[in-house]
Design a protein around this motif. Structure first.
Motif, PDB file in Angstrom:
ATOM      1  N   UNK A   1       0.828  -1.211   0.000  1.00 11.32           N
ATOM      2  CA  UNK A   1       0.000   0.000   0.000  1.00 11.32           C
ATOM      3  C   UNK A   1       0.858   1.256   0.000  1.00 11.32           C
ATOM      4  N   UNK A   2       1.931   1.265   0.790  1.00 12.15           N
ATOM      5  CA  UNK A   2       2.816   2.425   0.828  1.00 12.15           C
ATOM      6  C   UNK A   2       3.529   2.625  -0.506  1.00 12.15           C
ATOM      7  N   UNK A   3       3.951   1.545  -1.108  1.00 13.19           N
ATOM      8  CA  UNK A   3       4.638   1.638  -2.397  1.00 13.19           C
ATOM      9  C   UNK A   3       3.694   2.169  -3.469  1.00 13.19           C
ATOM     10  N   UNK A   4       2.456   1.657  -3.513  1.00 10.13           N
ATOM     11  CA  UNK A   4       1.507   2.100  -4.535  1.00 10.13           C
ATOM     12  C   UNK A   4       1.158   3.574  -4.362  1.00 10.13           C
ATOM     13  N   UNK A   5       1.029   4.028  -3.119  1.00  8.15           N
ATOM     14  CA  UNK A   5       0.747   5.446  -2.885  1.00  8.15           C
ATOM     15  C   UNK A   5       1.926   6.320  -3.293  1.00  8.15           C
ATOM     16  N   UNK A   6       3.128   5.796  -3.153  1.00  5.69           N
ATOM     17  CA  UNK A   6       4.302   6.542  -3.586  1.00  5.69           C
ATOM     18  C   UNK A   6       4.364   6.622  -5.104  1.00  5.69           C
ATOM     19  N   UNK A   7       3.977   5.556  -5.773  1.00  4.65           N
ATOM     20  CA  UNK A   7       3.976   5.551  -7.235  1.00  4.65           C
ATOM     21  C   UNK A   7       2.928   6.519  -7.774  1.00  4.65           C
TER      22      UNK A   7
ATOM     23  N   UNK B   1     -12.299   9.252   2.947  1.00  6.39           N
ATOM     24  CA  UNK B   1     -11.398  10.163   2.253  1.00  6.39           C
ATOM     25  C   UNK B   1      -9.980   9.607   2.113  1.00  6.39           C
ATOM     26  N   UNK B   2      -9.629   8.616   2.931  1.00  4.70           N
ATOM     27  CA  UNK B   2      -8.346   7.948   2.746  1.00  4.70           C
ATOM     28  C   UNK B   2      -8.464   6.976   1.581  1.00  4.70           C
ATOM     29  N   UNK B   3      -7.451   6.981   0.712  1.00  4.01           N
ATOM     30  CA  UNK B   3      -7.524   6.111  -0.451  1.00  4.01           C
ATOM     31  C   UNK B   3      -7.511   4.640  -0.077  1.00  4.01           C
ATOM     32  N   UNK B   4      -6.496   4.218   0.668  1.00  3.01           N
ATOM     33  CA  UNK B   4      -6.307   2.805   1.000  1.00  3.01           C
ATOM     34  C   UNK B   4      -6.276   2.630   2.507  1.00  3.01           C
TER      35      UNK B   4
ATOM     36  N   UNK C   1      -0.491  11.407   1.860  1.00  2.00           N
ATOM     37  CA  UNK C   1      -0.956  11.450   3.246  1.00  2.00           C
ATOM     38  C   UNK C   1      -0.987  10.045   3.827  1.00  2.00           C
ATOM     39  N   UNK C   2      -0.301   9.861   4.949  1.00  2.00           N
ATOM     40  CA  UNK C   2      -0.275   8.559   5.620  1.00  2.00           C
ATOM     41  C   UNK C   2      -0.672   8.765   7.070  1.00  2.00           C
ATOM     42  N   UNK C   3      -1.683   8.048   7.502  1.00  2.00           N
ATOM     43  CA  UNK C   3      -2.136   8.123   8.886  1.00  2.00           C
ATOM     44  C   UNK C   3      -2.067   6.764   9.545  1.00  2.00           C
ATOM     45  N   UNK C   4      -1.696   6.733  10.807  1.00  2.00           N
ATOM     46  CA  UNK C   4      -1.709   5.486  11.573  1.00  2.00           C
ATOM     47  C   UNK C   4      -2.634   5.661  12.771  1.00  2.00           C
ATOM     48  N   UNK C   5      -3.211   4.570  13.224  1.00  2.00           N
ATOM     49  CA  UNK C   5      -4.137   4.644  14.349  1.00  2.00           C
ATOM     50  C   UNK C   5      -4.252   3.284  15.011  1.00  2.00           C
TER      51      UNK C   5
ATOM     52  N   UNK D   1       0.503   9.305  -6.077  1.00  2.00           N
ATOM     53  CA  UNK D   1      -0.089  10.053  -4.959  1.00  2.00           C
ATOM     54  C   UNK D   1      -1.573  10.315  -5.135  1.00  2.00           C
ATOM     55  N   UNK D   2      -2.078  10.258  -6.386  1.00  2.00           N
ATOM     56  CA  UNK D   2      -3.506  10.487  -6.629  1.00  2.00           C
ATOM     57  C   UNK D   2      -4.369   9.409  -5.992  1.00  2.00           C
TER      58      UNK D   2
END
Length: 658
Positions: free
Chosen positions: A18-24, A194-197, A176-180, A26-27
């Protein structure tokens, strides 16, 4: 000291992907990482920044403008073509939970605006994160208005500050990356969407993997630079793969057959709105680029759906996120185009890129239920006598508020002095917090213009002239439930009604951003079933499994509630309490049970309280009403907890038809 290497993190393939795909791309809309404490969520996010390629920025620009395409509205001015530039690493900007809005979006210097007639804009964290990563740890603890601001900026690619008639806007494109930790409370469904993944992470139960995690962590702490050097080649290889996927991304095709599959999958899971379809499509394209393909296949859509849809299934905070693997496969199969000599359908292409196999199928999650919860049996003190009854469907509950005006955390329940809301006055000069009040500031400075030697336009403003607005809004409260679980409450129908009413009040507390706690009493004692928390789904779970039986230790229940409120007043002094006592008013445990209950009620004097009267039948003793009198509380029959019951009573009293 170098950060922990990304490739050194053990396990968690879904989060890695998920982090890699968001980096590739950002949309896609960023990633929300949900998981228990101590699962390396923050470690992996912080390590991601080291994998991203550097960015070219205009020299002297505080907003990181790209020299190839500078922002025409940049507050630092219009940058000429071919302006001097330099390369810097991609930034990871961390947003602290307690950050003020001005720190996030930036601020305007009102004193300079009035005195010199210039717009002096100080960039915030959104400007610093432009063309990089913005990381919010414990995003569920962040104020809702700040989360809205972040998500709006992430979606629009711009941040805007408007204050006292002055507007400033700048580019703000970031991942944007959020942890919880879900145990500490959930985000509202509108914000989740509103968060993509989203990715669920948990610590491994495999002893060998746990041993490897500890071994690597100890090695890193002993020699951070040496440990990082050992993974430098792997990180560099992964960074090269990400950069290659970014270059391939614009060339990836999304055929109509693949779009139809995406629509079929989203429709089958009954997600609200169209954001799910758009995010799934963008994620599928990013995954195809990551796998080295120039066209989206069924495998890309399958991976994208697993990451983009689970958090969009939630209808209320008591639903567990997740999707059914069987339902996903069926939806993909139903949307497959008919096979033919020239049409093998999506999904039959090669899958030998760097992303293949990086997202193993997750275990199928149970789909959310229909609101009726299954009873769970739990051991108790009265073996053979206790029983557990589940709740029915929730309803819209009446709104109960704490008396007076507080100064607590922003919420939606009781009146409070906050940093937002309607302006009701001006803070005295000694109080310098909140937003400046323009009119009051001008009034304070106006009488001294001649003595300050002002000539011509403008206003000479001194620090002592500044006045700040006094605003009234709403605060969140601590709603402490004190629930009678004795045998007198054990009638199946009555307990179902009680649990349904309390569950409905919990839903109301969730929507109003309250903390909740649960005290129960039965037999000869009371216990704190759930310490005060913002996780209302945890309270709902404890309530659902609550057994009943035994005598009624009302005094012990009230004493435990008083103790909890006293401790919480020390831990969180700004949050005012609302006590909800759920009982029929009987006190049958121990000597002088009634007198002790009345004495215990005296310890709760001054606390806003509600007594939810659960007594039923034709012959009623009215004991809950007497308890309400001792507590100085509002007496509310169980049937009147629903908002519709109150509306019907008002209509009846005013002569309108019910």
């Amino acid at each position: 000291m170098k950060p922990y290497p990304f490739t050194a993190v053990v396990g968690m393939p879904d989060l890695r992907l998920a982090l890699v795909l968001s980096s590739i791309s950002p949309a896609v809309g960023g990633v929300l990482v949900r998981g228990e404490k101590g699962t390396a969520k923050s470690t992996m996010v912080r390590a991601l920044a080291g994998l991203l390629p550097g960015v070219e920025v205009v020299d002297g620009c505080r907003f990181s403008c790209d020299p190839a395409a500078p922002d025409p509205l940049c507050p630092d001015g219009t940058h000429a073509a071919g302006a001097a530039a330099h390369q810097r690493p991609a930034r990871l900007v961390e947003l602290p939970v307690g950050a003020a809005e001005d720190r996030v979006v930036g601020s305007l210097n009102l004193e300079k605006a009035l005195a010199e007639g210039v717009t002096d804009y100080q960039p915030g964290l959104l400007a610093a994160a432009h063309r990089g990563l913005l990381y919010v740890d414990e995003v569920n603890l962040l104020h809702d208005h700040l989360v809205d601001t972040l998500l709006d900026a992430a979606a629009m690619g711009r941040a805007t500050v408007e204050r006292e008639g002055v507007s400033v806007s700048h580019a703000a494109r970031f991942v944007l990356i959020g942890t919880m930790n879900p145990e500490e409370g959930e985000l509202r469904p509108q914000l989740l969407d509103r968060f993509g993944l989203t990715v669920e992470v948990a610590s491994s139960r495999d002893p060998e993997q746990r041993v490897e995690v500890v071994r690597r962590r100890l090695a890193y702490e002993a020699d951070p630079d040496g440990f990082a050097a050992g993974y430098a080649d792997e990180d560099a290889s992964l960074a090269a793969d990400i950069e290659a996927a970014q270059r391939l991304l614009p060339a990836v095709k999304l055929p109509d057959d693949a779009l139809r599959q995406i629509a079929e999958v989203c429709a089958s899971f009954e997600v609200d709105g169209m954001r799910a379809d758009i995010v799934t499509a963008r994620t599928a394209v990013a995954h195809a680029a990551w796998a080295g393909r120039d066209e989206v296949t069924t495998d890309d859509i399958r991976v994208a759906a697993r990451l983009a849809l689970p958090h969009r299934r939630r209808r209320n905070p008591f639903d567990a996120p997740g999707i059914s693997e069987e339902q996903l496969e069926q939806a993909l199969e139903d949307a497959q185009p008919p096979a033919g000599p020239d049409n093998d359908g999506p999904g039959d292409g090669p899958d030998d890129g760097p992303g293949s196999g990086s997202a193993p199928p997750a275990e199928a999650d149970q789909a959310p239920g229909d609101g009726a919860r299954q009873p769970q049996s739990q051991p108790g003190n009265d073996s053979g006598k206790q029983k557990t009854v589940g709740a029915g469907d929730t309803f819209r509950a009446r709104v109960f508020r704490v008396k007076g005006t507080g100064e607590g955390e922003r919420g939606r329940r009781s009146r409070a002095i906050t940093d937002s809301g309607r302006t009701i006055g001006v803070q005295p000069p000694s109080v310098r917090e909140g937003r400046p009040h323009l009119v009051a500031t001008v009034r304070a400075a106006a009488p001294y213009q001649r003595s300050r030697g002002r000539s011509g336009p403008g206003l000479k403003v001194r620090t002592q002239d500044l006045r700040f607005a006094l605003r009234e809004g709403r605060e969140g409260n601590l709603v402490l439930f004190c629930v009678d679980a004795s045998g007198s409450m054990g009638a199946r129908t009555r307990m179902r009604e009680v649990k349904t009413a309390v569950l409905s009040l919990l839903m109301d507390a969730y929507q109003r951003r309250d903390k909740v706690g649960l005290v129960t009493f039965r037999g000869d004692s009371a216990e704190l079933a759930l310490p005060p928390t913002i996780s209302v789904d945890a309270a709902a779970s404890r309530l659902e499994g609550l057994p009943t039986g035994g005598r009624t230790p009302l005094a012990e229940g009230l004493l435990e509630a008083a103790r909890v409120l006293k401790v919480e007043a020390i831990r969180d002094p700004r949050r005012r309490p609302l006590l909800v006592v759920v009982t029929d008013g009987r006190a049958t445990s121990g000597a002088d049970a009634v007198a002790r209950s009345q004495a215990a009620a005296g310890l709760l004097a001054g606390v806003t309280a509600i007594v939810m009267d659960c007594e039923s039948g034709r012959m009623r003793l009215g004991l809950a009403g007497e308890l309400a009198g001792h507590l100085g509380a509002e007496h509310v029959p169980l049937a009147d907890v629903a908002a519709e019951s109150l509306a019907s009573a008002v209509r009846a009293r005013t002569g309108r038809a019910a």
